[in-house]
Design an enzyme around this catalytic site. Sequence first.
Site, PDB file in Angstrom:
ATOM      1  N   HIS A 191      21.661 -22.498  21.535  1.00 12.32           N
ATOM      2  CA  HIS A 191      23.030 -22.021  21.790  1.00 12.32           C
ATOM      3  C   HIS A 191      23.097 -20.499  21.774  1.00 12.32           C
ATOM      4  CE1 HIS A 191      24.435 -26.188  21.213  1.00 12.32           C
ATOM      5  NE2 HIS A 191      23.588 -26.206  20.196  1.00 12.32           N
ATOM      6  N   SER A 202      18.779   2.774  38.324  1.00 12.58           N
ATOM      7  CA  SER A 202      20.199   2.945  38.608  1.00 12.58           C
ATOM      8  C   SER A 202      20.403   4.265  39.330  1.00 12.58           C
ATOM      9  CB  SER A 202      21.012   2.932  37.308  1.00 12.58           C
ATOM     10  OG  SER A 202      22.346   3.369  37.518  1.00 12.58           O
TER      11      SER A 202
END
Length: 431
Positions: free
Chosen positions: A141, A262
């Site tokens: 989870h 980037s």
Amino acid sequence: MIERYSREEMSNIWTDQNRYEAWLEVEILACEAWSKLGDIPAEDVKKIRENAKVDVARAQEIEQETRHDVVAFTRQVSETLGEERKWVHYGLTSTDVVDTALSYVIKQANEIIKKDLERFIDVLAQKAKDYKYTLMMGRTHGVHAEPTTFGVKMALWYTEMKRNLERFKQVRKEIEVGKMSGAVGTFANIPPEIEAYVCEHLGLDAAPVSTQTLQRDRHAYYVATLALISTSMEKFAVEIRNLQKTETREVEEAFAKGQKGSSAMPHKRNPIGSENITGIARVIRGYVTTAYENVPLWHERDISHSSAERIMLPDVTIALDYGLNRFTNIVERLTVFEDNMLANIDKTFGLIYSQRVLLALINKGLAREAAYDKVQPKAMESWETKTPFRTLIEEDATITDLLTKEDLDECFNPKHHLNQVDTIFQRAGLE
């Protein structure tokens, strides 16, 4: 498929030139088969084999008039022959040629995909062995659960891809099939011996029963299998993306000299390769619906599947080939930060050993519920106060009366989670 996500070897298989060459080979093999039955003179077949040529541009020019690609093709080929041209397409219907040749082209694509899969599996096997005992945090989870090893994670990927390879081998038996049974599949104007000869020489099986077409459940199964393979890759790629998060940073895709992450942020080193694989898997999966919708053709045939397949089959095979090669390189060159893996194990104050403490108390005679009720409050307190879990355990006399220091040392020893790694690797066939 656009060139950006294509490799030349696979793209060349889906060119018009290769498609027409496959059609021509089917036509010539059919002539050879007729000759063996005594229906076409051997000398004519020899001339067809030696002289018949494909001219894609000319065939497409003729198609502007005929509005039928196979008729245009046979007329173009006939232009390269003499009187023997009359035997080209003898007794055949267009789909005898098109479907059988398509299966032959798919077979060529499958040979490349098979090599791709085998190389990827080999890389996963090596990675598993390299990091067999490299401890890292297992997460359920998205939350720290118990330690595992990076090698076990790679072994999991390895066994999944082995299953995918077996599925691929099975679907090849379904898709690498030809048919030359005539207009509605009854062999009314062509004996089964022609089909048997052509398929044997192309390395295809002959469909036991067909209509004018091969049945499209075969192609649906094929595309679905390729989609499952791509989805396994996506699953692995998503794992890399998660493990490369700044807060985790347990692995990182190789970052080449001069590479930019980037346009705005010079510090960025992004998992763009794995993100790319995720997108490619989405594209391949998207074609599964198309493949399934091609199955219910009308009666003995219609051509509603044809336009879809001309787009779908090149796209899924080219995209999978590209994805397998790119992701294999990503995994092979993956940077693994073993120190960060160990540091992340310690981030949760030792809470990951709560089950070990629970089981130790049960082994000392406590009922499971009583043991659980002793351990859980300490775990919650550790979370809330950021106090080491072991400290809280050692401060509880009702626990230390049962568990000695040596017992606790064993409970909090991460190497306990290596005990069955050898067994897992043996079961995976990695020894």
